[in-house]
Design an enzyme around this catalytic site. Structure first.
Site, PDB file in Angstrom:
ATOM      1  N   ARG A   1      -9.665  14.340 -20.312  1.00 47.85           N
ATOM      2  CA  ARG A   1      -9.314  14.252 -18.900  1.00 47.85           C
ATOM      3  C   ARG A   1      -8.384  15.402 -18.488  1.00 47.85           C
ATOM      4  O   ARG A   1      -8.461  15.922 -17.371  1.00 47.85           O
ATOM      5  CB  ARG A   1      -8.641  12.907 -18.641  1.00 47.85           C
ATOM      6  CG  ARG A   1      -8.352  12.679 -17.191  1.00 47.85           C
ATOM      7  CD  ARG A   1      -7.935  11.236 -16.940  1.00 47.85           C
ATOM      8  NE  ARG A   1      -7.873  10.981 -15.510  1.00 47.85           N
ATOM      9  CZ  ARG A   1      -6.816  10.445 -14.921  1.00 47.85           C
ATOM     10  NH1 ARG A   1      -5.763  10.100 -15.628  1.00 47.85           N
ATOM     11  NH2 ARG A   1      -6.829  10.261 -13.627  1.00 47.85           N
TER      12      ARG A   1
ATOM     13  N   HIS B   1     -16.314   8.838 -18.569  1.00 48.81           N
ATOM     14  CA  HIS B   1     -15.693   7.514 -18.460  1.00 48.81           C
ATOM     15  C   HIS B   1     -16.291   6.520 -19.455  1.00 48.81           C
ATOM     16  O   HIS B   1     -15.967   5.345 -19.418  1.00 48.81           O
ATOM     17  CB  HIS B   1     -15.805   6.997 -17.014  1.00 48.81           C
ATOM     18  CG  HIS B   1     -14.918   7.737 -16.066  1.00 48.81           C
ATOM     19  ND1 HIS B   1     -14.904   7.533 -14.711  1.00 48.81           N
ATOM     20  CD2 HIS B   1     -13.987   8.714 -16.283  1.00 48.81           C
ATOM     21  CE1 HIS B   1     -14.016   8.337 -14.139  1.00 48.81           C
ATOM     22  NE2 HIS B   1     -13.462   9.072 -15.073  1.00 48.81           N
TER      23      HIS B   1
ATOM     24  N   HIS C   1      -8.781  17.902 -15.277  1.00 51.09           N
ATOM     25  CA  HIS C   1      -7.750  18.094 -14.251  1.00 51.09           C
ATOM     26  C   HIS C   1      -7.320  19.549 -14.176  1.00 51.09           C
ATOM     27  O   HIS C   1      -7.102  20.093 -13.090  1.00 51.09           O
ATOM     28  CB  HIS C   1      -6.541  17.203 -14.546  1.00 51.09           C
ATOM     29  CG  HIS C   1      -6.750  15.777 -14.118  1.00 51.09           C
ATOM     30  ND1 HIS C   1      -5.716  14.881 -13.978  1.00 51.09           N
ATOM     31  CD2 HIS C   1      -7.874  15.104 -13.788  1.00 51.09           C
ATOM     32  CE1 HIS C   1      -6.206  13.710 -13.580  1.00 51.09           C
ATOM     33  NE2 HIS C   1      -7.498  13.819 -13.464  1.00 51.09           N
TER      34      HIS C   1
ATOM     35  N   ASN D   1       1.647   5.639 -22.847  1.00 52.60           N
ATOM     36  CA  ASN D   1       2.012   6.937 -22.275  1.00 52.60           C
ATOM     37  C   ASN D   1       0.996   8.012 -22.639  1.00 52.60           C
ATOM     38  O   ASN D   1       1.347   9.092 -23.115  1.00 52.60           O
ATOM     39  CB  ASN D   1       3.406   7.345 -22.753  1.00 52.60           C
ATOM     40  CG  ASN D   1       4.415   7.215 -21.640  1.00 52.60           C
ATOM     41  OD1 ASN D   1       4.046   7.195 -20.473  1.00 52.60           O
ATOM     42  ND2 ASN D   1       5.684   7.137 -21.998  1.00 52.60           N
TER      43      ASN D   1
HETATM   44  C1  HEM Z   1     -15.939  12.104 -10.539  1.00 56.44           C
HETATM   45  C2  HEM Z   1     -14.675  12.092 -10.208  1.00 56.44           C
HETATM   46  C3  HEM Z   1     -13.643  11.439 -11.079  1.00 56.44           C
HETATM   47  C4  HEM Z   1     -12.731  10.539 -10.662  1.00 56.44           C
HETATM   48  C5  HEM Z   1     -12.528  10.041  -9.249  1.00 56.44           C
HETATM   49  C6  HEM Z   1     -11.974  10.141 -11.811  1.00 56.44           C
HETATM   50  C7  HEM Z   1     -10.925   9.239 -11.791  1.00 56.44           C
HETATM   51  C8  HEM Z   1     -10.315   8.726 -12.911  1.00 56.44           C
HETATM   52  C9  HEM Z   1      -9.287   7.724 -12.890  1.00 56.44           C
HETATM   53  C10 HEM Z   1      -8.679   7.109 -11.639  1.00 56.44           C
HETATM   54  C11 HEM Z   1      -8.980   7.435 -14.164  1.00 56.44           C
HETATM   55  C12 HEM Z   1      -8.003   6.387 -14.666  1.00 56.44           C
HETATM   56  C13 HEM Z   1      -6.590   6.844 -14.524  1.00 56.44           C
HETATM   57  C14 HEM Z   1      -5.683   5.676 -14.741  1.00 56.44           C
HETATM   58  O1  HEM Z   1      -5.710   4.766 -13.918  1.00 56.44           O
HETATM   59  O2  HEM Z   1      -4.957   5.669 -15.745  1.00 56.44           O
HETATM   60  C15 HEM Z   1      -9.802   8.257 -15.012  1.00 56.44           C
HETATM   61  C16 HEM Z   1      -9.763   8.259 -16.371  1.00 56.44           C
HETATM   62  C17 HEM Z   1     -10.457   9.149 -17.141  1.00 56.44           C
HETATM   63  N1  HEM Z   1     -11.245  10.180 -16.701  1.00 56.44           N
HETATM   64 FE1  HEM Z   1     -11.921  10.418 -14.829  1.00 56.44          FE
HETATM   65  N2  HEM Z   1     -12.440  10.790 -12.912  1.00 56.44           N
HETATM   66  C18 HEM Z   1     -13.461  11.608 -12.510  1.00 56.44           C
HETATM   67  C19 HEM Z   1     -14.164  12.495 -13.305  1.00 56.44           C
HETATM   68  C20 HEM Z   1     -13.860  12.733 -14.625  1.00 56.44           C
HETATM   69  C21 HEM Z   1     -14.349  13.860 -15.370  1.00 56.44           C
HETATM   70  C22 HEM Z   1     -15.210  14.979 -14.813  1.00 56.44           C
HETATM   71  C23 HEM Z   1     -13.854  13.724 -16.632  1.00 56.44           C
HETATM   72  C24 HEM Z   1     -14.025  14.636 -17.818  1.00 56.44           C
HETATM   73  C25 HEM Z   1     -15.040  15.417 -18.007  1.00 56.44           C
HETATM   74  C26 HEM Z   1     -13.079  12.504 -16.659  1.00 56.44           C
HETATM   75  C27 HEM Z   1     -12.488  11.978 -17.765  1.00 56.44           C
HETATM   76  C28 HEM Z   1     -11.713  10.847 -17.776  1.00 56.44           C
HETATM   77  C29 HEM Z   1     -11.250  10.205 -18.989  1.00 56.44           C
HETATM   78  C30 HEM Z   1     -11.616  10.609 -20.398  1.00 56.44           C
HETATM   79  C31 HEM Z   1     -10.442   9.151 -18.589  1.00 56.44           C
HETATM   80  C32 HEM Z   1      -9.671   8.180 -19.483  1.00 56.44           C
HETATM   81  C33 HEM Z   1      -8.281   8.734 -19.697  1.00 56.44           C
HETATM   82  C34 HEM Z   1      -7.456   7.917 -20.657  1.00 56.44           C
HETATM   83  O3  HEM Z   1      -7.960   7.007 -21.319  1.00 56.44           O
HETATM   84  O4  HEM Z   1      -6.260   8.236 -20.749  1.00 56.44           O
HETATM   85  N3  HEM Z   1     -13.084  11.953 -15.415  1.00 56.44           N
HETATM   86  N4  HEM Z   1     -10.604   9.052 -14.215  1.00 56.44           N
HETATM   87  C1  LIG Z   2       6.718   6.927 -20.864  1.00 56.49           C
HETATM   88  O1  LIG Z   2       7.439   8.074 -21.257  1.00 56.49           O
HETATM   89  C2  LIG Z   2       8.540   8.359 -20.427  1.00 56.49           C
HETATM   90  C3  LIG Z   2       9.116   9.693 -20.843  1.00 56.49           C
HETATM   91  O2  LIG Z   2       9.169   9.814 -22.233  1.00 56.49           O
HETATM   92  C4  LIG Z   2       9.547   7.210 -20.546  1.00 56.49           C
HETATM   93  O3  LIG Z   2      10.648   7.461 -19.707  1.00 56.49           O
HETATM   94  C5  LIG Z   2       8.859   5.928 -20.080  1.00 56.49           C
HETATM   95  O4  LIG Z   2       9.719   4.834 -20.260  1.00 56.49           O
HETATM   96  C6  LIG Z   2       7.581   5.695 -20.878  1.00 56.49           C
HETATM   97  N1  LIG Z   2       6.897   4.587 -20.276  1.00 56.49           N
HETATM   98  C7  LIG Z   2       6.513   3.544 -21.000  1.00 56.49           C
HETATM   99  C8  LIG Z   2       5.872   2.445 -20.229  1.00 56.49           C
HETATM  100  O5  LIG Z   2       6.636   3.499 -22.200  1.00 56.49           O
END
Ligand code: HEM
Ligand SMILES: *[C@@H]1O[C@H](CO)[C@@H](O)[C@H](O)[C@H]1NC(C)=O
Ligand SMILES: *[C@@H]1O[C@H](CO)[C@@H](O)[C@H](O)[C@H]1NC(C)=O
Ligand SMILES: *[C@@H]1O[C@H](CO)[C@@H](O)[C@H](O)[C@H]1NC(C)=O
Ligand SMILES: *[C@@H]1O[C@H](CO)[C@@H](O)[C@H](O)[C@H]1NC(C)=O
Ligand SMILES: *[C@@H]1O[C@H](CO)[C@@H](O)[C@H](O)[C@H]1NC(C)=O
Ligand SMILES: *[C@@H]1O[C@H](CO)[C@@H](O)[C@H](O)[C@H]1NC(C)=O
Ligand SMILES: *[C@@H]1O[C@H](CO)[C@@H](O)[C@H](O)[C@H]1NC(C)=O
Ligand SMILES: CC(=O)N[C@H]1CO[C@H](CO)[C@@H](O)[C@@H]1O
Length: 332
Positions: free
Chosen positions: A64, A197, A68, A99
């Site tokens: 992700r 996703h 971004h 985190n």
């Molecule tokens: C099409 C438009 C896209 C939207 C609107 C979108 C939006 C989001 C959102 C809202 C999340 C969850 C964030 C959260 O609530 O923690 C997410 C997670 C994620 N997105 Fe997307 N995304 C998009 C496209 C993509 C693309 C192009 C990729 C990579 C090629 C991607 C990879 C990921 C991954 C891997 C996660 C999981 C992250 C994690 O587990 O920490 N997304 N995305």
């Molecule tokens: C995530 O990391 C930040 C910075 O290290 C810390 O301040 C925060 O408490 C953490 N959040 C959680 C939910 O662990």
């Protein structure tokens, strides 16, 4: 004779233009560090192979991060700069109990330290992000793809632009198409890259409106499967706008890079409106159906090509930008 001279002049002009654009428009190339830092790519790959199996959820965060990065001022590592690290969506960056995103930044810093030790000031943070994203997906059993390198790091960190560039989970199909077009990606790429996703998590706050207040009258999103919505409300996202709890985007298959995400879309179980939006356009929906019906290898190959394409978005090359020493800081 005269015709020949005119012809020669024509070809000389063409050659001049080609050469001029070749020198001013340096390109990404496979193995860019082949001479300047021969071990860079293998060091990065080994670091990922050594560390991701112990923290598999990081793979999603790192994939992700590359997305971004590319959607804000091009794939130039500006996502890593300290000022922007908290900008994309507040709900995401700071609140995940594991985190994830913050751990992602730390991971990139550690990889960068390894390559800096091998060849100081040679390998850009933008390339580290692109290579780490690919290598992390491979470690989780997902597809591989070519990552041509030679990206240079940007020097602008602008919170407003970060918010503008990244598509929101409530975007409809038209909004998504526009957002992707800005970085040179089309509807095919939109459908394929959304397939990312298939791994990772989303916070309740990213789709809360669909459960609790879709049009502002305490209603549900009718395009979301009602049974799935009921379960989410009962067991996971029990209150509106919960920005602490998160759920698997592809439940039951969250660590496996596969086509299951697309199956969910057709069952009206895509988590975000942006996921559901992919079935609101008939061409996109047909493509989703093809991906579901085809072998995973079709998805893998096509996903890889779109990742390579995304990785070229507005890149800085040649003498543009810089090679940052610390990914969080612009060189002084
Ligand atoms: C099409 C438009 C896209 C939207 C609107 C979108 C939006 C989001 C959102 C809202 C999340 C969850 C964030 C959260 O609530 O923690 C997410 C997670 C994620 N997105 Fe997307 N995304 C998009 C496209 C993509 C693309 C192009 C990729 C990579 C090629 C991607 C990879 C990921 C991954 C891997 C996660 C999981 C992250 C994690 O587990 O920490 N997304 N995305
Ligand atoms: C995530 O990391 C930040 C910075 O290290 C810390 O301040 C925060 O408490 C953490 N959040 C959680 C939910 O662990
Ligand atoms: C970036 O900012 C964070 C939080 O403000 C800080 O802990 C970290 O040391 C900074 N990184 C650098 C390289 O200055
Ligand atoms: C993020 O937090 C900052 C500071 O708390 C706030 O000004 C900004 O509006 C928030 N952005 C979003 C998208 O919530
Ligand atoms: C999360 O939600 C709580 C309660 O609504 C709020 O106080 C807090 O600022 C939110 N955190 C972020 C990072 O948006
Ligand atoms: C940041 O980007 C916004 C939107 O492009 C622009 O209006 C603003 O002037 C920029 N800020 C800085 C400090 O460059
Ligand atoms: C999108 O671009 C790719 C090439 O990068 C092309 O193969 C594909 O057909 C295009 N899709 C659409 C819908 O134009
Ligand atoms: C639902 O949305 C409306 C309009 O935005 C708002 O006035 C109301 O407070 C929201 N209700 C809840 C429970 O969030
Ligand atoms: C941010 C954005 O582009 N929003 C647009 C999404 O699509 C709706 C309807 O097509 C527009 O009204 C929004 O402006």
């Amino acid at each position: 004779m005269e015709k020949n001279i005119a012809g020669n002049l024509f070809w000389i002009a063409v050659l001049t233009i080609v050469l001029a654009s070749a020198t001013t428009q340096a390109q990404l190339q496979l193995g860019f560090y082949h001479r300047s830092c021969p071990k860079a790519e293998s060091l990065i790959r080994e670091f990922v192979q050594d560390h991701i199996p112990n923290a598999p959820s990081l793979a999603a965060a790192l994939l992700r991060m590359h997305f971004h990065d590319c959607f804000v001022q091009g794939c130039d590592g500006s996502i890593l700069l300290n000022v922007t690290t908290t900008t994309p969506t507040n709900a995401t960056e700071k609140t995940a109990p594991p985190n994830l995103t913050l751990r992602g930044f730390d991971f990139i810093d550690r990889v960068k330290a390894v390559v800096e030790e091998e060849c100081p000031g040679v390998v850009s943070c933008a390339d580290v992000v692109a290579l780490v994203a690919r290598d992390s997906v491979v470690v989780t059993g997902g597809p591989s793809w070519n990552v041509p390198t030679g990206r240079r790091d940007g020097t602008i960190s602008n919170a407003t632009q970060a918010l503008n560039g990244i598509p929101a989970p409530f975007f409809n199909f038209v909004n998504l198409t526009k957002s992707f077009a800005k970085v040179g990606l089309n509807v095919t790429d939109l459908v394929l890259l959304s397939g990312a996703h298939t791994i990772g998590i989303g916070h309740c706050s990213s789709f809360s409106k669909r459960l609790y207040n879709f049009t502002g009258v305490g209603d549900e999103d009718p395009s979301l499967d009602s049974e799935y919505a009921a379960n989410l409300k009962k067991f996971k996202c029990k209150i509106p706008n919960d920005n602490v709890t998160f759920v698997e985007m592809d439940p039951g298959s969250v660590r496996t890079f596969d086509t299951h995400y697309y199956k969910l879309l057709l069952k009206r179980r895509g988590l975000f409106q942006s996921d559901a939006a992919l079935t609101t356009d008939s061409n996109a929906r047909d493509f989703v159906t093809n991906l579901v019906n085809g072998p995973p290898s079709n998805f893998f190959a096509a996903f890889g090509l779109s990742m390579e394409k995304m990785g070229r978005a507005h890149v800085k090359t040649g003498t543009q930008g810089q090679i940052r020493k610390h990914c969080a800081l612009i060189n002084n």
